[in-house]
Design a protein around this motif. Structure first.
Motif, PDB file in Angstrom:
ATOM      1  N   SER A  65       0.809  -1.221   0.000  1.00 56.40           N
ATOM      2  CA  SER A  65       0.000   0.000   0.000  1.00 56.40           C
ATOM      3  C   SER A  65       0.843   1.273   0.000  1.00 56.40           C
ATOM      4  O   SER A  65       0.397   2.317  -0.444  1.00 56.40           O
ATOM      5  N   CYS A  94      -5.347  -0.745  -2.201  1.00 56.74           N
ATOM      6  CA  CYS A  94      -4.151  -1.307  -2.830  1.00 56.74           C
ATOM      7  C   CYS A  94      -3.741  -0.552  -4.086  1.00 56.74           C
ATOM      8  O   CYS A  94      -2.649  -0.772  -4.609  1.00 56.74           O
ATOM      9  N   ASN A 145       1.890  -6.715  -3.736  1.00 52.19           N
ATOM     10  CA  ASN A 145       0.726  -5.884  -3.440  1.00 52.19           C
ATOM     11  C   ASN A 145      -0.482  -6.757  -3.131  1.00 52.19           C
ATOM     12  O   ASN A 145      -0.904  -7.547  -3.968  1.00 52.19           O
TER      13      ASN A 145
END
Length: 156
Positions: free
Chosen positions: A48, A103, A133
């Motif tokens: 993030s 995200c 991610n």
């Protein structure tokens, strides 16, 4: 003890007074009001907080702000130029690749780094580049479509 840190972010040099060990993430968010990078885990596991350091996607939660002074830092906000979105940002919107959006910073930053090195990645190469991610909403297929669409736009 706070000290003066000179850091180049999104093409501009900033002079920030901060603890040299403060994570780059906090320096960006709290001192420079750049909110693209998000706090997720604090241990470099969710993506993030990704930023580009000299064009490479790196987690900003574990890098001391003072250490980042040797890099050119690009955040999500720095991808657009003259109020025109980067083709990667456009493609993520067109493909509706975000649900909660948490995200997206990391996905877009990682995609930008990938496409700078590989102009026509395969699905597997995209998955590999984005593996740092986490997306809990399950929009992975739309994210891959967005990266492929961005690659096509960049290859025109």
């Amino acid at each position: 003890m706070a000290e003066l840190i000179n850091i180049k972010v999104n093409g501009k040099t900033h002079r920030v007074t901060a603890d040299p060990e403060i994570p780059l993430l906090y320096l960006l968010r709290n001192n420079l009001q750049l909110n693209g990078p998000k706090y997720g885990c604090g241990i470099e596991r969710c993506g993030s907080c990704m930023v580009l350091l000299n064009g490479k996607a790196q987690p900003s939660c574990v890098i001391p702000g003072s250490a980042a002074a040797v890099y050119e830092v690009t955040t999500l906000e720095g991808l657009s130029k003259n109020n025109v979105l980067d083709p990667i940002q456009e493609a993520f919107i067109e493909e509706q690749a975000a649900q909660c959006g948490y995200c997206m910073n990391g996905m877009i930053i990682s995609a930008k780094a990938l496409l700078a090195e590989n102009k026509n990645p395969t699905d597997q190469e995209i998955r590999q580049a984005l593996q740092r991610n986490l997306c809990r909403c399950g929009t992975h297929t739309r994210i891959i479509s967005a990266v492929k669409k961005a690659a096509a736009k960049l290859n025109k």
